[in-house]
Write a protein that holds these residues in place. Structure first.
Motif, PDB file in Angstrom:
ATOM      1  N   TYR A   6       0.823  -1.214   0.000  1.00  0.00           N
ATOM      2  CA  TYR A   6       0.000   0.000   0.000  1.00  0.00           C
ATOM      3  C   TYR A   6       0.860   1.268   0.000  1.00  0.00           C
ATOM      4  CZ  TYR A   6      -3.986  -2.972   1.299  1.00  0.00           C
ATOM      5  OH  TYR A   6      -4.964  -3.938   1.317  1.00  0.00           O
ATOM      6  N   SER A  30      -4.590  -0.319  -9.925  1.00  0.00           N
ATOM      7  CA  SER A  30      -4.243  -0.373  -8.512  1.00  0.00           C
ATOM      8  C   SER A  30      -5.095  -1.371  -7.739  1.00  0.00           C
ATOM      9  CB  SER A  30      -4.378   1.018  -7.879  1.00  0.00           C
ATOM     10  OG  SER A  30      -5.717   1.493  -8.005  1.00  0.00           O
ATOM     11  N   SER A  31      -6.232  -1.781  -8.303  1.00  0.00           N
ATOM     12  CA  SER A  31      -7.115  -2.712  -7.603  1.00  0.00           C
ATOM     13  C   SER A  31      -7.476  -3.952  -8.408  1.00  0.00           C
ATOM     14  CB  SER A  31      -8.415  -1.998  -7.199  1.00  0.00           C
ATOM     15  OG  SER A  31      -9.087  -1.487  -8.338  1.00  0.00           O
ATOM     16  N   ASN A  47     -10.856  -5.824  -6.480  1.00  0.00           N
ATOM     17  CA  ASN A  47     -10.741  -4.877  -5.369  1.00  0.00           C
ATOM     18  C   ASN A  47      -9.376  -4.947  -4.690  1.00  0.00           C
ATOM     19  OD1 ASN A  47     -10.854  -7.267  -3.935  1.00  0.00           O
ATOM     20  ND2 ASN A  47     -12.880  -6.894  -3.062  1.00  0.00           N
ATOM     21  N   GLY A  48      -8.480  -5.741  -5.262  1.00  0.00           N
ATOM     22  CA  GLY A  48      -7.128  -5.843  -4.709  1.00  0.00           C
ATOM     23  C   GLY A  48      -7.015  -6.738  -3.497  1.00  0.00           C
TER      24      GLY A  48
END
Length: 211
Positions: A6, A30-31, A47-48
């Motif tokens: 993160y 990123s997700s 959603n990662g």
């Protein structure tokens, strides 16, 4: 095991994701990401965090290499072949080439890409993985290639192997044309010149000249 960061890679945390032994992962955002395991299963997260089975290819054996341009356009390489899908893995087609093992794939766009075939060298496609042709390997290099990148197109690729990091430049300088010849009467240091590379790449430290 899948690890996630993160903070730009400063720290990593482990995720529970899918089943089997995963060999490659492609982050689409990123997700959103896709990853492949040795059972030829492709898993997806939107959603990662949470992963679900997305697609499979039971026809391949020993799959090790994976790449994706989107959730629809997928590429898998195994011991002696490469397969591609343009419909999210619903159907697959096999590409052709003289490689005996696909260690890594990197598609630059929907038509152009590079793969490394272990000790079999570097190959390129210009037709969306339908066919693959060998490109020149570093002279005298007989080691194994592990990874390949086509950051700015297939004419300027990078590969790593047992011998180090290699850069492929398809627009190298032209044939040497200006020489100062050393003779018994004029002991000069041999010099030569050539036309500059046309791709304006400045990261090449040197070129090897055969005379």
């Amino acid at each position: 095991k899948v690890m996630k960061t993160y903070d730009g890679g400063l720290s990593w945390i482990s995720q529970s994701a899918g089943t089997g032994t995963f060999t490659d992962l492609v982050a689409l955002s990123s997700s959103s990401a896709l990853m492949m395991n040795t059972s030829h299963e492709i898993w997806r997260t939107v959603n990662g965090t949470d992963w679900s089975l997305y697609a499979t290819n039971a026809a391949l054996s020993g799959a090790a290499a994976f790449d994706a341009l989107s959730t629809r356009t997928l590429f898998i390489g195994d011991t002696n072949e490469i397969a591609y899908s343009t419909n999210s893995g619903a159907t697959w087609a096999n590409g052709t080439g003289s490689f005996t093992y696909v260690a890594d794939i990197d598609m630059y766009n929907a038509t152009q890409g590079l793969l490394v075939g272990g000790s079999g060298g570097v190959f390129q496609t210009t037709d969306g993985a339908h066919s693959w042709t060998a490109v020149s390997a570093p002279q005298g290099y007989s080691g194994i290639f592990y990874y390949v990148w086509a950051y700015s197109g297939i004419a300027n690729g990078w590969a790593t192997g047992t011998g180090g990091v290699f850069r492929y430049d398809a627009t190298a300088p032209g044939t040497a044309s200006v020489f100062a010849v050393t003779t018994a009467a004029t002991v000069n240091t041999p010099t030569f010149g050539w036309d500059a590379a046309t791709d304006a790449q400045t990261s090449v430290a040197s070129y090897e000249i055969a005379m």
